[in-house]
Design a protein around this motif. Sequence first.
Motif, mmCIF file in Angstrom:
data_model
loop_
_atom_site.group_PDB
_atom_site.id
_atom_site.type_symbol
_atom_site.label_atom_id
_atom_site.label_comp_id
_atom_site.label_asym_id
_atom_site.label_seq_id
_atom_site.Cartn_x
_atom_site.Cartn_y
_atom_site.Cartn_z
ATOM 1 N N HIS A 132 0.832 -1.202 0.000
ATOM 2 C CA HIS A 132 0.000 0.000 0.000
ATOM 3 C C HIS A 132 0.869 1.256 0.000
ATOM 4 N N HIS A 133 2.008 1.172 0.663
ATOM 5 C CA HIS A 133 2.914 2.315 0.773
ATOM 6 C C HIS A 133 4.355 1.819 0.679
ATOM 7 N N TRP A 134 5.254 2.765 0.359
ATOM 8 C CA TRP A 134 6.690 2.534 0.474
ATOM 9 C C TRP A 134 7.231 3.495 1.529
ATOM 10 N N HIS A 135 8.308 3.088 2.165
ATOM 11 C CA HIS A 135 8.918 3.948 3.175
ATOM 12 C C HIS A 135 9.498 5.189 2.518
ATOM 13 N N GLY A 136 9.215 6.340 3.106
ATOM 14 C CA GLY A 136 9.855 7.588 2.713
ATOM 15 C C GLY A 136 10.432 8.248 3.943
ATOM 16 N N PRO A 137 11.529 8.990 3.825
ATOM 17 C CA PRO A 137 12.129 9.632 5.002
ATOM 18 C C PRO A 137 11.177 10.554 5.740
ATOM 19 N N ARG A 138 10.228 11.131 5.012
ATOM 20 C CA ARG A 138 9.302 12.089 5.627
ATOM 21 C C ARG A 138 7.894 11.513 5.770
ATOM 22 N N GLY A 139 7.812 10.194 5.783
ATOM 23 C CA GLY A 139 6.524 9.535 5.929
ATOM 24 C C GLY A 139 6.256 8.594 4.776
ATOM 25 N N PRO A 140 5.235 7.743 4.900
ATOM 26 C CA PRO A 140 4.933 6.773 3.844
ATOM 27 C C PRO A 140 4.623 7.443 2.506
ATOM 28 N N VAL A 141 5.056 6.790 1.441
ATOM 29 C CA VAL A 141 4.756 7.241 0.081
ATOM 30 C C VAL A 141 3.727 6.271 -0.498
ATOM 31 N N THR A 142 2.582 6.786 -0.845
ATOM 32 C CA THR A 142 1.465 5.961 -1.297
ATOM 33 C C THR A 142 1.730 5.355 -2.674
ATOM 34 N N VAL A 143 1.371 4.087 -2.823
ATOM 35 C CA VAL A 143 1.339 3.479 -4.147
ATOM 36 C C VAL A 143 0.021 3.880 -4.796
ATOM 37 N N SER A 144 0.091 4.469 -5.965
ATOM 38 C CA SER A 144 -1.083 5.049 -6.615
ATOM 39 C C SER A 144 -2.127 3.987 -6.967
ATOM 40 N N PRO A 145 -3.407 4.325 -6.839
ATOM 41 C CA PRO A 145 -4.463 3.430 -7.347
ATOM 42 C C PRO A 145 -4.321 3.146 -8.838
ATOM 43 N N LEU A 146 -3.504 3.952 -9.513
ATOM 44 C CA LEU A 146 -3.218 3.717 -10.925
ATOM 45 C C LEU A 146 -2.667 2.306 -11.144
ATOM 46 N N ARG A 147 -1.920 1.789 -10.171
ATOM 47 C CA ARG A 147 -1.344 0.444 -10.311
ATOM 48 C C ARG A 147 -2.425 -0.600 -10.547
ATOM 49 N N ARG A 148 -3.477 -0.569 -9.732
ATOM 50 C CA ARG A 148 -4.552 -1.554 -9.858
ATOM 51 C C ARG A 148 -5.207 -1.462 -11.230
ATOM 52 N N ARG A 149 -5.410 -0.250 -11.716
ATOM 53 C CA ARG A 149 -6.056 -0.070 -13.020
ATOM 54 C C ARG A 149 -5.160 -0.571 -14.155
ATOM 55 N N ILE A 150 -3.853 -0.317 -14.034
ATOM 56 C CA ILE A 150 -2.924 -0.811 -15.054
ATOM 57 C C ILE A 150 -2.961 -2.330 -15.106
ATOM 58 N N ILE A 151 -2.827 -2.967 -13.947
ATOM 59 C CA ILE A 151 -2.811 -4.425 -13.886
ATOM 60 C C ILE A 151 -4.099 -4.997 -14.485
ATOM 61 N N GLY A 152 -5.212 -4.346 -14.216
ATOM 62 C CA GLY A 152 -6.485 -4.825 -14.729
ATOM 63 C C GLY A 152 -6.605 -4.763 -16.239
ATOM 64 N N LEU A 153 -5.809 -3.922 -16.881
ATOM 65 C CA LEU A 153 -5.877 -3.761 -18.330
ATOM 66 C C LEU A 153 -4.806 -4.559 -19.078
ATOM 67 N N LEU A 154 -3.861 -5.140 -18.357
ATOM 68 C CA LEU A 154 -2.776 -5.875 -19.011
ATOM 69 C C LEU A 154 -3.105 -7.363 -19.119
ATOM 70 N N PRO A 155 -2.655 -8.032 -20.183
ATOM 71 C CA PRO A 155 -2.777 -9.483 -20.242
ATOM 72 C C PRO A 155 -2.060 -10.123 -19.057
ATOM 73 N N ALA A 156 -2.657 -11.157 -18.492
ATOM 74 C CA ALA A 156 -2.099 -11.780 -17.291
ATOM 75 C C ALA A 156 -0.675 -12.286 -17.511
ATOM 76 N N GLU A 157 -0.386 -12.736 -18.730
ATOM 77 C CA GLU A 157 0.948 -13.289 -18.990
ATOM 78 C C GLU A 157 2.024 -12.210 -19.048
ATOM 79 N N ASN A 158 1.620 -10.947 -19.045
ATOM 80 C CA ASN A 158 2.595 -9.853 -19.111
ATOM 81 C C ASN A 158 3.223 -9.523 -17.770
ATOM 82 N N LEU A 159 2.671 -10.031 -16.674
ATOM 83 C CA LEU A 159 3.088 -9.505 -15.383
ATOM 84 C C LEU A 159 3.082 -10.552 -14.289
#
Length: 370
Positions: A132-159
Amino acid sequence: VYKRQMQARQTQLTLSLILLLVCLPALAADGGPRPPLDTVGFATTSSQMEVLFPRCLELAAPRQAALAREQGWEDDTSFIAGICPHDDYCYAGRLYPLALSRIRAPRVIIFGVFHKARAFDCRDRLVFDSFHHWHGPRGPVTVSPLRRRIIGLLPAENLVVDDTMHAAEHSVEALVPWLQAFNPGVEIVPILVPHMEWETMERLAGDLAAALASILREEGWALGRDVALVSSCDAVHYGDAGWGGKNFAPFGTDAGGYGRAVQRDLELAGLLCGPLTPANLETFLYRCVDRQDVDRYLVPWCGRFSVPLGLSVASLLTRTLEGRGLTGVLLDYGTSVSEATLDLEGLEGMGATAPSNFHHFVGYPAIGYR
């Protein structure tokens, strides 16, 4: 003494990786941030970044001013894409601001080098995480909801989605503190790029660019303003010592050999500058690896896969959404030998994870794309 210090730091990194992998299931279950792996080469605390950030900005300022004059860039000029090193801040600290200060989009897709791809028997696919997040020196860095949308549009064998692979890799985490420093609210989409041939790379890049183009059109987002792409990349790993028994010094280990290695790096970087073309990206790939066996180095650049794939995606997106080509500018190049060693006073816990001399050095390209 120096050798013992290097061995101690490598041991610390190994222990950190073991601890991280042991704790990973619980961390993922909690939805907590992906914790840091390299706590020596990179800043992991806000106090470290408070000291480090202005020092590196000062080192980068003369070159940034020269680039603005030469290119006619305004203060608000931003990049669509970039290439940024991922080595120790004490060596490459000046190059990070050059590469990332004009990456101003609130969502950044980071194409990371997958150094341990062979150990995980991973190839020919894009590697996503589920943190959900990556460590950042000044607090967590959010993983964008864009990731879920990208994965949903890619062929399963691509990733593949694998937190363990991402936890074992430092090429993405090196960039996160800098992206956060320039944009505290930044969101990221980390993607590791393992070994692959050009034909596979073209297919994966085409599918990813098509998915992103669909999302950007749906949202009314613009490249550079709303989404940017960055490839993590160290250049040549040169020398005859400290490379696991391998000799990466075809030009010798004196000043002349160093100069020839740097010149070769600049020629390779030249393929990535100016108007981007698929032909140049393919040429870059096969200058770095054997066309018949992409697992075999010809020139040991870390970014031999992350760079041509990331730039292929950025180029296709620009062509699709804006009807034009993408152009790269060499912001600067340095090596762990040529760069002024960063003043580490007040940065307790940080240092070098490898030596720097004619027998062991690394190159650092910084390139911006508009």
